[in-house]
Design a protein around this motif. Sequence first.
Motif, mmCIF file in Angstrom:
data_model
loop_
_atom_site.group_PDB
_atom_site.id
_atom_site.type_symbol
_atom_site.label_atom_id
_atom_site.label_comp_id
_atom_site.label_asym_id
_atom_site.label_seq_id
_atom_site.Cartn_x
_atom_site.Cartn_y
_atom_site.Cartn_z
ATOM 1 N N UNK A 21 0.830 -1.212 0.000
ATOM 2 C CA UNK A 21 0.000 0.000 0.000
ATOM 3 C C UNK A 21 0.864 1.261 0.000
ATOM 4 N N UNK A 22 1.934 1.266 0.794
ATOM 5 C CA UNK A 22 2.825 2.424 0.854
ATOM 6 C C UNK A 22 3.516 2.660 -0.487
ATOM 7 N N UNK A 23 3.980 1.587 -1.116
ATOM 8 C CA UNK A 23 4.645 1.709 -2.416
ATOM 9 C C UNK A 23 3.665 2.216 -3.468
ATOM 10 N N UNK A 24 2.465 1.679 -3.460
ATOM 11 C CA UNK A 24 1.443 2.126 -4.414
ATOM 12 C C UNK A 24 1.126 3.601 -4.221
ATOM 13 N N UNK A 25 0.981 4.025 -2.980
ATOM 14 C CA UNK A 25 0.697 5.438 -2.689
ATOM 15 C C UNK A 25 1.823 6.337 -3.176
ATOM 16 N N UNK A 26 3.058 5.922 -2.934
ATOM 17 C CA UNK A 26 4.202 6.723 -3.380
ATOM 18 C C UNK A 26 4.249 6.811 -4.900
ATOM 19 N N UNK A 27 4.009 5.697 -5.560
ATOM 20 C CA UNK A 27 4.020 5.698 -7.030
ATOM 21 C C UNK A 27 2.899 6.568 -7.595
ATOM 22 N N UNK A 28 1.747 6.549 -6.933
ATOM 23 C CA UNK A 28 0.626 7.366 -7.396
ATOM 24 C C UNK A 28 0.876 8.848 -7.159
ATOM 25 N N UNK A 29 1.610 9.180 -6.101
ATOM 26 C CA UNK A 29 1.876 10.587 -5.781
ATOM 27 C C UNK A 29 2.980 11.171 -6.659
ATOM 28 N N UNK A 30 3.902 10.343 -7.120
ATOM 29 C CA UNK A 30 5.056 10.870 -7.844
ATOM 30 C C UNK A 30 4.696 11.673 -9.089
ATOM 31 N N UNK A 31 3.775 11.224 -9.945
ATOM 32 C CA UNK A 31 3.477 12.023 -11.147
ATOM 33 C C UNK A 31 3.027 13.449 -10.808
ATOM 34 N N UNK A 32 2.224 13.602 -9.783
ATOM 35 C CA UNK A 32 1.775 14.948 -9.400
ATOM 36 C C UNK A 32 2.966 15.781 -8.936
ATOM 37 N N UNK A 33 3.856 15.181 -8.160
ATOM 38 C CA UNK A 33 5.054 15.888 -7.689
ATOM 39 C C UNK A 33 5.948 16.250 -8.882
ATOM 40 N N UNK A 34 6.100 15.322 -9.807
ATOM 41 C CA UNK A 34 6.958 15.564 -10.970
ATOM 42 C C UNK A 34 6.394 16.680 -11.856
ATOM 43 N N UNK A 35 5.073 16.820 -11.893
ATOM 44 C CA UNK A 35 4.449 17.883 -12.694
ATOM 45 C C UNK A 35 4.452 19.227 -11.973
ATOM 46 N N UNK A 36 4.747 19.223 -10.693
ATOM 47 C CA UNK A 36 4.752 20.462 -9.914
ATOM 48 C C UNK A 36 5.935 21.326 -10.353
ATOM 49 N N UNK A 37 5.690 22.597 -10.497
ATOM 50 C CA UNK A 37 6.740 23.521 -10.932
ATOM 51 C C UNK A 37 7.898 23.511 -9.925
ATOM 52 N N UNK A 38 9.115 23.627 -10.412
ATOM 53 C CA UNK A 38 10.274 23.598 -9.518
ATOM 54 C C UNK A 38 10.189 24.596 -8.363
ATOM 55 N N UNK A 39 9.709 25.806 -8.625
ATOM 56 C CA UNK A 39 9.613 26.793 -7.545
ATOM 57 C C UNK A 39 8.597 26.363 -6.486
#
Length: 76
Positions: A21-39
């Motif tokens: 569950x933790x791994x799945x949650x992290x994988x699901x959260x990563x795309x949103x973080x990666x799309x977040x602007x650097x600033x």
Amino acid sequence: NPAIGRELTRIASGDVADVNDAVTSARNAFPAWARTAPQDRKAVLLRWASLIDQHQLELTLLETLEAGKPVRFFFF
């Protein structure tokens, strides 16, 4: 607390399902973080660092209790 041999607290043990569950949650959260602007990512990380600074004494005391290391080793 190794210094005095007393239990501080009890925590739940994670099983395979919890880890998955933790791994799945992290994988699901990563795309949103990666799309977040650097600033914006920078602002989040700076806020996290600020909270660590604000709670330095509490975090130090928790680490001291958990590890049994004297507080004086955390402050130079």
